[in-house]
Design a protein around this motif. Sequence first.
Motif, mmCIF file in Angstrom:
data_model
loop_
_atom_site.group_PDB
_atom_site.id
_atom_site.type_symbol
_atom_site.label_atom_id
_atom_site.label_comp_id
_atom_site.label_asym_id
_atom_site.label_seq_id
_atom_site.Cartn_x
_atom_site.Cartn_y
_atom_site.Cartn_z
ATOM 1 N N UNK A 27 0.839 -1.195 0.000
ATOM 2 C CA UNK A 27 0.000 0.000 0.000
ATOM 3 C C UNK A 27 0.874 1.245 0.000
ATOM 4 N N UNK A 28 0.413 2.283 -0.696
ATOM 5 C CA UNK A 28 1.191 3.505 -0.815
ATOM 6 C C UNK A 28 0.499 4.690 -0.186
ATOM 7 N N UNK A 29 1.280 5.520 0.496
ATOM 8 C CA UNK A 29 0.787 6.750 1.111
ATOM 9 C C UNK A 29 1.665 7.907 0.653
ATOM 10 N N UNK A 30 1.070 9.106 0.600
ATOM 11 C CA UNK A 30 1.868 10.254 0.186
ATOM 12 C C UNK A 30 2.018 11.314 1.271
ATOM 13 N N UNK A 31 1.498 11.016 2.468
ATOM 14 C CA UNK A 31 1.665 11.939 3.589
ATOM 15 C C UNK A 31 2.226 11.175 4.787
ATOM 16 N N UNK A 90 5.116 7.237 -1.313
ATOM 17 C CA UNK A 90 5.101 7.557 -2.738
ATOM 18 C C UNK A 90 5.024 9.059 -3.005
ATOM 19 N N UNK A 91 4.785 9.856 -1.969
ATOM 20 C CA UNK A 91 4.645 11.296 -2.158
ATOM 21 C C UNK A 91 5.915 12.052 -1.828
ATOM 22 N N UNK A 92 5.849 13.340 -2.029
ATOM 23 C CA UNK A 92 6.982 14.201 -1.702
ATOM 24 C C UNK A 92 7.330 14.058 -0.215
ATOM 25 N N UNK A 93 8.597 13.893 0.066
ATOM 26 C CA UNK A 93 9.055 13.630 1.429
ATOM 27 C C UNK A 93 9.979 14.747 1.889
ATOM 28 N N UNK A 94 9.612 15.386 3.001
ATOM 29 C CA UNK A 94 10.448 16.438 3.569
ATOM 30 C C UNK A 94 11.502 15.814 4.478
ATOM 31 N N UNK A 95 12.683 16.409 4.479
ATOM 32 C CA UNK A 95 13.789 15.828 5.255
ATOM 33 C C UNK A 95 13.488 15.760 6.746
ATOM 34 N N UNK A 96 12.763 16.741 7.271
ATOM 35 C CA UNK A 96 12.504 16.752 8.710
ATOM 36 C C UNK A 96 11.449 15.736 9.138
ATOM 37 N N UNK A 97 10.868 15.025 8.180
ATOM 38 C CA UNK A 97 9.859 14.011 8.515
ATOM 39 C C UNK A 97 10.330 12.584 8.258
ATOM 40 N N UNK A 98 11.515 12.447 7.735
ATOM 41 C CA UNK A 98 12.046 11.113 7.450
ATOM 42 C C UNK A 98 12.106 10.262 8.713
ATOM 43 N N UNK A 99 12.461 10.873 9.833
ATOM 44 C CA UNK A 99 12.645 10.133 11.084
ATOM 45 C C UNK A 99 11.391 9.391 11.520
ATOM 46 N N UNK A 100 10.220 9.868 11.100
ATOM 47 C CA UNK A 100 8.977 9.246 11.541
ATOM 48 C C UNK A 100 8.674 7.941 10.809
ATOM 49 N N UNK A 101 9.213 7.766 9.613
ATOM 50 C CA UNK A 101 8.920 6.549 8.856
ATOM 51 C C UNK A 101 10.129 5.624 8.737
#
Length: 261
Positions: A88-92, A111-122
């Motif tokens: 399954x794909x998510x973009x947020x 699958x969506x645009x990924x901000x560097x400051x949010x990488x740690x959460x996934x």
Amino acid sequence: MLLYHSLGEYEKIHFPLDKNSRIHCKFVTQTKAIHMSVAQHLSDILSRIQQSASQAGRSPSSVRLIAVSKTKPIELIQEALHAGHIDFGENRVQELREKHPILPQVHWHMIGSLQRNKVKYIAPFVHLIHSIDSERLLAEVNKQAAKHERIINCLLQLNISEEAVKSGFEEEEVEQLLRKIDEFPHIRIMGLMGMAAFVAEEEIIRQQFRRLRLASEQFQAIEHPRIEMKELSMGMSGDFEIAIEEGATLVRIGSAVFGRR
């Protein structure tokens, strides 16, 4: 009294109906109908994927469906999961964080645009990041993967449509980055991702998908244990059959599986 659900099922209810009973009746009929349609839509789209692959002279197993579940409730994802689907794909990021603890068995794709400051959460759980569009983002994914002692699978995004509103690398930039892979020991490059322009001309879409495939073939000459270059993520609900003809191994489809928002 027996209430007929229009799904071949009956449920005993009593009159007069109180407020909760009315809500229950509405929920049962609508929810079951929606769930049945998700399972059927999933079956139909998988059949179309297999048919497209066969017509292109490819093995049906060479193409995987990423069911795009953005904005969709857990119940609908569970319906597809119970039907045997796992990717399954998510973009947020926020939505991905909320859904993962409930369905940890799912292979979650970013699958969506990924901000560097949010990488740690996934970083602790993401199965595959499709949208690496800068070296700085790749460096951050590598940093967060190291904290969790993981090697994270990634795709590099090419801007195959050359639209200013879309992000992504040029082919020359991808080659330069791949040759620096030793600087990112917690990254495995699995292939490329691209999005075609939203145009009616099929030949334009085909040329853009072909560009991604040719780039992938070019980069396969770079030998490294963490560069596999075997995945091509391209094609969505409106153009996935063209993408399969041009070599897609991952197709990202949402509305054809879950219905439109």
